[in-house]
Design a protein around this motif. Sequence first.
Motif, short mmCIF file in Angstrom:
data_model
loop_
_atom_site.label_atom_id
_atom_site.label_comp_id
_atom_site.label_asym_id
_atom_site.label_seq_id
_atom_site.Cartn_x
_atom_site.Cartn_y
_atom_site.Cartn_z
N PHE A 143 -19.14 1.35 6.52
CA PHE A 143 -18.35 2.27 5.70
C PHE A 143 -17.94 1.67 4.36
O PHE A 143 -17.44 2.38 3.49
N CYS A 191 -9.78 2.83 9.01
CA CYS A 191 -10.19 3.99 8.22
C CYS A 191 -8.99 4.78 7.70
O CYS A 191 -8.98 5.22 6.55
N THR A 237 -16.51 -1.05 9.89
CA THR A 237 -15.74 -0.52 8.76
C THR A 237 -16.10 -1.20 7.44
O THR A 237 -16.11 -0.55 6.39
#
Length: 380
Positions: free
Chosen positions: A103, A23, A99
């Motif tokens: 995300f 991230c 992720t």
Amino acid sequence: MSALGQRLAEFLGTLLLVISVECSTAAFGSPLFGGLAVAGMLFVAMQSWGRVSGGNFNPALTLALGCVQSMGGQGMDWAQVRSYVQLQLAAGIVGAFLTSQVFGIVMPIGDLLEHGLWALGVCEFLGTFMLCFVALNVCVGNRAEEYSALAVGLSLLAGFYSVGHVSGGIFNPAVALGMDLSSWRANYVGLSAYYMLFQFPAALCAALLFAKVRPELFTDAPREGPSLFSQLLGEFVGSFLVVLTAVGASQAGAAVAPLSVAAAVASLAFALQKVSGGHFNPAVSCALYLAGHSRQLLSYAVAQLGGAWLGALTATAIFHRPRSFGPRWPFGLQEAVVAEAIVGFLICFVVLAVKSRAEASQFSGLAYGFCMLAGFGICR
């Protein structure tokens, strides 16, 4: 603590570390500028779960601990090593899924190939070696020390800022696997295997060198103190890593160089203060010798200069972009000499002050590192 609790702590810590790396890398556009966030996450995880699982969160470090126990030290048995490595790699896979799928982050790991595979591998080897070497020195046999998590976090920070622009500053097979799987859309799957070819051997080298620097931890025989060989080896390795970090960070950019060098000096001082004192500087050794706090001067200076020379050669071979040495415009030689004298006085004075205390502070390494940070502010 139960085995289940240990494994759960190790899995969660590694998972959070992998997510933090991916991230922060996506947020800053480069792994280099996520260094502070990732080092902070490692520090927090070790501080929170270190007394539960040992706070490895890294298959390379786990392997190093297995090697330490095989050599007679206080490490980990191979059954536990196998279990931990499996959990850590599984955490890397789960982190990659979260992720990339949750995300929507796709890692730019392929962008690092522009520096060449050889430079990438060597940087990962050196960064992983430094992290494992520091971790072994501050954790094995020193579980009660409060600075262990801080020292390991600082070593990761130094590596991120010194070679992160070349390799991504991963130094962790679980993170490499997670980043690899997160970049599947860019057709770069498989690069983590290349990273591991350098990370795992680096862990083995760190364990072997740790055994040479801290032989008293591998025997039950009483020892009066570290041998001269261990002291000189510690100063050589520390000086090598400090110079390598300084050159690498200067290649990355002026903004990160002070923090990188300060982190390297502090982490290595924490790691080696019980072996050689953690000088890494002939001027510091001279000041301590004149003040009666050290019996070694010439031998220390030779070891330090030898390590610095090897570090400079290694950095030149990796980066191929030597930087000019000398005063920076618009300042001349006179101003540069005065600035260096002020910083040299500051460093020596602070080191003498913390060494002169009746009871040495656990955080003397941090004071040494912050001197380097202040020195950059004066000299740059």
